[in-house]
Design an enzyme around this catalytic site. Structure first.
Site, PDB file in Angstrom:
ATOM      1  CB  CYS A   1      17.821   8.329  63.309  1.00 56.13           C
ATOM      2  SG  CYS A   1      19.026   8.372  64.513  1.00 56.13           S
TER       3      CYS A   1
ATOM      4  CB  CYS B   1      22.449  22.389  57.682  1.00 56.94           C
ATOM      5  SG  CYS B   1      24.133  22.209  56.673  1.00 56.94           S
TER       6      CYS B   1
HETATM    7 ZN   LIG Z   1      17.953   8.238  66.679  1.00 54.38          ZN
END
Ligand SMILES: [Zn+2]
Length: 168
Positions: free
Chosen positions: A84, A156
């Site tokens: 992330c 996606c």
């Molecule tokens: Zn995160």
């Protein structure tokens, strides 16, 4: 003597309580395939703006979508993990990456089911399943039921929402 006894009982009680607390089930920990509990990160938009680039902020915090074929992550085929861009949680592995031809980095499964959350997205007059980072709640992309085996799923993702870390 009486005081010592009281102290002993108090200590024993504290110990029993601590033991009970440690044994208490954690919500979400019974999720299939993973026992990991992800600690949530909560920040305000202003705090995120200090950490993220404008492009990252638009996708991760405002559910934006990057233009197709713009992410350098599309063409990464070496071994490694995708984390992330906001909080660094590992999300996907190169082992589950495939070339979907859509122009967005695509995967048939996350690295760990507990590292992502999903929610129904009814924007743009369609029903899609939104994929979010389990730790910071950042928007990553969507998952569609038209992926390759073994899952038949296509995650996606917006490349801008992730960073690639090559395997050492
Ligand atoms: Zn995160």
């Amino acid at each position: 003597m009486k005081l010592a006894m009281t102290l002993l009982i108090a200590l024993a009680l504290t110990g029993a309580l601590a033991f009970a607390a440690a044994k208490a089930p954690v919500p979400g920990s019974d999720k299939k395939g993973s026992k990991e509990v992800i600690e949530k990160i909560v920040k305000t938009d202003d705090e995120w703006k200090k950490i993220l680039t404008p492009e990252q902020f638009n996708v991760l915090r405002k559910e934006g979508t990057e233009r197709a074929f713009t992410s350098p992550l599309n063409n990464i085929h070496q071994k490694g993990v995708f984390v992330c861009a906001a909080c660094g949680l590992t999300l996907f592995s190169s082992d589950q990456k495939f070339d979907s031809g859509t122009g967005w980095p695509s995967f048939w499964a996350p690295i760990d089911p507990s590292h992502i959350t999903t929610k129904t997205d009814r924007s743009f007059f369609q029903v899609r399943t939104e994929v979010l980072c389990a730790r910071c709640g950042g928007h990553l992309g969507h998952v569609f039921p038209d992926g390759p085996p073994p899952t038949g799923l296509r995650y996606c993702m917006n490349g801008v929402a992730m960073k690639f870390e090559p395997a050492k």
